[in-house]
Scaffold this active site. Structure first.
Site, mmCIF file in Angstrom:
data_model
loop_
_atom_site.group_PDB
_atom_site.id
_atom_site.type_symbol
_atom_site.label_atom_id
_atom_site.label_comp_id
_atom_site.label_asym_id
_atom_site.label_seq_id
_atom_site.Cartn_x
_atom_site.Cartn_y
_atom_site.Cartn_z
ATOM 1 N N ARG A 148 49.219 48.161 56.210
ATOM 2 C CA ARG A 148 49.493 49.078 57.321
ATOM 3 C C ARG A 148 48.437 48.925 58.424
ATOM 4 O O ARG A 148 48.761 48.847 59.615
ATOM 5 C CB ARG A 148 49.499 50.507 56.770
ATOM 6 C CG ARG A 148 49.600 51.602 57.815
ATOM 7 C CD ARG A 148 49.562 52.945 57.081
ATOM 8 N NE ARG A 148 49.556 54.077 57.974
ATOM 9 C CZ ARG A 148 48.465 54.629 58.477
ATOM 10 N NH1 ARG A 148 47.280 54.106 58.191
ATOM 11 N NH2 ARG A 148 48.556 55.673 59.257
ATOM 12 N N GLY A 174 40.942 34.179 43.409
ATOM 13 C CA GLY A 174 41.840 33.024 43.529
ATOM 14 C C GLY A 174 42.490 32.996 44.908
ATOM 15 O O GLY A 174 42.635 31.938 45.528
ATOM 16 N N SER A 175 42.873 34.178 45.389
ATOM 17 C CA SER A 175 43.548 34.282 46.687
ATOM 18 C C SER A 175 42.637 33.844 47.827
ATOM 19 O O SER A 175 43.075 33.186 48.775
ATOM 20 C CB SER A 175 43.981 35.725 46.938
ATOM 21 O OG SER A 175 44.664 36.218 45.821
ATOM 22 N N THR A 180 40.649 43.495 44.911
ATOM 23 C CA THR A 180 40.916 43.264 43.486
ATOM 24 C C THR A 180 40.332 44.428 42.709
ATOM 25 O O THR A 180 39.256 44.931 43.071
ATOM 26 C CB THR A 180 40.284 41.952 42.965
ATOM 27 O OG1 THR A 180 40.204 42.018 41.525
ATOM 28 C CG2 THR A 180 38.873 41.715 43.470
ATOM 29 N N ASP A 230 38.963 44.207 40.017
ATOM 30 C CA ASP A 230 37.826 43.721 39.216
ATOM 31 C C ASP A 230 36.467 43.907 39.907
ATOM 32 O O ASP A 230 35.433 43.897 39.261
ATOM 33 C CB ASP A 230 38.009 42.233 38.886
ATOM 34 C CG ASP A 230 39.295 41.967 38.134
ATOM 35 O OD1 ASP A 230 39.797 42.885 37.460
ATOM 36 O OD2 ASP A 230 39.823 40.834 38.239
ATOM 37 N N GLY A 289 30.722 59.119 30.092
ATOM 38 C CA GLY A 289 29.725 59.449 29.070
ATOM 39 C C GLY A 289 29.875 58.633 27.793
ATOM 40 O O GLY A 289 29.655 59.144 26.683
ATOM 41 N N GLU A 348 29.380 56.251 24.616
ATOM 42 C CA GLU A 348 28.255 56.035 23.697
ATOM 43 C C GLU A 348 27.782 54.577 23.764
ATOM 44 O O GLU A 348 26.609 54.286 23.522
ATOM 45 C CB GLU A 348 28.650 56.389 22.263
ATOM 46 C CG GLU A 348 28.533 57.874 21.922
ATOM 47 C CD GLU A 348 29.353 58.810 22.801
ATOM 48 O OE1 GLU A 348 30.496 58.473 23.120
ATOM 49 O OE2 GLU A 348 28.825 59.870 23.184
ATOM 50 N N ARG A 373 22.414 60.897 14.617
ATOM 51 C CA ARG A 373 21.751 61.762 15.619
ATOM 52 C C ARG A 373 22.556 63.023 15.893
ATOM 53 O O ARG A 373 22.225 63.814 16.760
ATOM 54 C CB ARG A 373 21.560 61.006 16.933
ATOM 55 C CG ARG A 373 20.501 59.917 16.905
ATOM 56 C CD ARG A 373 20.044 59.526 18.310
ATOM 57 N NE ARG A 373 21.145 59.156 19.189
ATOM 58 C CZ ARG A 373 21.701 57.941 19.250
ATOM 59 N NH1 ARG A 373 21.258 56.992 18.444
ATOM 60 N NH2 ARG A 373 22.685 57.683 20.064
ATOM 61 N N GLU A 431 37.456 43.710 28.990
ATOM 62 C CA GLU A 431 38.324 42.693 28.377
ATOM 63 C C GLU A 431 37.644 41.326 28.284
ATOM 64 O O GLU A 431 37.970 40.527 27.412
ATOM 65 C CB GLU A 431 39.634 42.556 29.158
ATOM 66 C CG GLU A 431 39.449 42.029 30.579
ATOM 67 C CD GLU A 431 40.753 41.796 31.327
ATOM 68 O OE1 GLU A 431 41.832 42.027 30.769
ATOM 69 O OE2 GLU A 431 40.670 41.384 32.509
HETATM 70 O O1 F6P Z 1 42.420 40.506 38.519
HETATM 71 C C1 F6P Z 1 43.017 41.724 38.242
HETATM 72 C C2 F6P Z 1 43.488 41.762 36.813
HETATM 73 O O2 F6P Z 1 44.092 43.024 36.575
HETATM 74 C C3 F6P Z 1 42.424 41.490 35.760
HETATM 75 O O3 F6P Z 1 41.586 42.598 35.526
HETATM 76 C C4 F6P Z 1 43.258 41.087 34.582
HETATM 77 O O4 F6P Z 1 42.537 40.277 33.689
HETATM 78 C C5 F6P Z 1 44.361 40.301 35.240
HETATM 79 O O5 F6P Z 1 44.438 40.754 36.575
HETATM 80 C C6 F6P Z 1 45.715 40.432 34.584
HETATM 81 O O6 F6P Z 1 46.580 39.580 35.251
HETATM 82 P P1 F6P Z 1 48.153 39.635 35.165
HETATM 83 O O7 F6P Z 1 48.609 40.832 35.923
HETATM 84 O O8 F6P Z 1 48.586 38.358 35.810
HETATM 85 O O9 F6P Z 1 48.500 39.748 33.715
#
Ligand code: F6P
Length: 326
Positions: free
Chosen positions: A24, A107-108, A128, A130, A188, A190, A214, A225
């Site tokens: 937009r 990548g883009s 992204t 990430d 929070g 652990e 504790r 991941e």
């Molecule tokens: O780059 C964003 C992301 O969500 C990553 O965190 C994840 O590993 C990947 O894309 C998953 O990709 P796709 O949607 O192609 O499965």
């Protein structure tokens, strides 16, 4: 009289909350500056096949609050080939489009750098979930995705506390621990496992046992991941080795749930500023750069520097998480 400039915009890679707000801003800022604006459908795939439509100010109305991308997106391997690049360049030349805004992540932006090197004027917008892109403190979508993960963690904590359990909660982020650290610290947790720090299952098991000793009645372990052991492999290791944890264990993978949310105020503002900024740069004669945000200000970094590089998570977050997990 100077010819009207034609500018196209596309979204590429994983969708991120705030991409629509960026589209937009790109379209409306371009129109305000007298440019003719086009939207490319389905990222670089649409650019190669010529799927472009003219976008007016009304075409991008009512989308600022929507997750995803109205233009669609793909992960396009063909753009990495010389033939794919040629097709994309040809589409733009045929339509007389002189500039392209690419909204996306690592990548883009590598694709954007390659297109720019082929003579198309390209400016990138950092987006992204990430938050692993070089050239910006923060990317569009990361804050909303962290909020979604946080809400899930808060809910899982309710169940963990009710049942006196430990949960392994896996979040996205590829090889970057940003999402895990933000959601983990704010939730929070652990323990937080990130790709940037090597951790073995024995250490996690020991930390859980010690937390129990504790006096903790339940525990949340946030696992990125991309960590050496993801949630599934960690749980499998615990099972196979009969490892004592001090808690009954459950695993929850958040996956793509983190991507599709409605962008919060931070992501809408970030996307609006970066999108408008990208068009201003293009129409001002600049190209071959990524527009990002550093220290709250818009900054540009050469796409050739951004391509193939990623930004590691700030070590201060890792240290803070450790300090608080007592
Ligand atoms: O780059 C964003 C992301 O969500 C990553 O965190 C994840 O590993 C990947 O894309 C998953 O990709 P796709 O949607 O192609 O499965």
């Amino acid at each position: 009289m100077a010819a009207v400039q034609k500018v196209a915009v596309l979204t590429s890679g994983g969708d991120a909350p705030g991409m629509n707000a960026a589209i937009r801003a790109v379209v409306r800022a371009g129109i305000s500056r007298g440019a003719e604006m086009f939207g490319v459908e389905h990222g670089y795939t649409g650019l190669m096949s010529g799927s472009l439509t003219r976008l007016g100010a009304r075409d991008v109305g009512g989308i600022i609050q929507r997750g995803g991308t109205m233009l669609g997106t793909t992960r396009c391997a063909e753009l990495k080939t010389p033939a794919g690049l040629d097709k994309a360049v040809a589409t733009l030349r045929e339509l007389g489009i002189s500039g392209l805004v690419v909204i996306g992540g690592n990548g883009s932006q590598s694709g954007a750098a390659a297109l720019d090197a082929k003579g198309v004027a390209v400016v990138g917008v950092a987006s992204t979930i990430d938050n692993d892109l070089y050239g910006t403190d923060i990317t569009i979508g990361a804050t909303t995705a962290a909020d979604i993960a946080l809400e899930a963690i808060d809910r899982l904590r309710v169940t963990a506390a009710s049942h006196q359990r430990a949960f392994l909660v896996e979040v996205m982020g590829r090889q970057c621990g940003y999402l895990a650290l933000m959601a983990g610290i704010a939730g929070g947790a652990e323990a937080i496992l990130v790709p940037e720090v090597e951790t073995d299952p024995e250490t996690v098991a020991r930390e859980l046992c010690e937390a129990r000793e504790r006096g903790k009645s339940h525990a949340i372990v946030v696992v990125a991941e991309g960590a050496r052991y993801n949630a599934a492999s960690l749980a499998e290791h615990f099972n196979t080795h009969g490892q004592r944890l001090g808690f009954e264990l459950r695993v929850s993978l958040l996956g793509h749930i983190q991507r599709g949310g409605s962008p919060g105020v931070f992501d809408r503002m970030l996307a609006t500023r970066l999108g408008a900024g990208a068009v201003e740069r293009l129409l001002g004669g600049h190209h071959g750069e990524l527009v990002g945000m550093v220290g709250g200000k818009l900054v540009t970094t050469r796409l050739s520097e951004v391509a193939g590089r990623s930004r590691p998570v700030d070590p201060q977050w890792i240290e803070l998480a450790r300090m608080l997990a007592v």
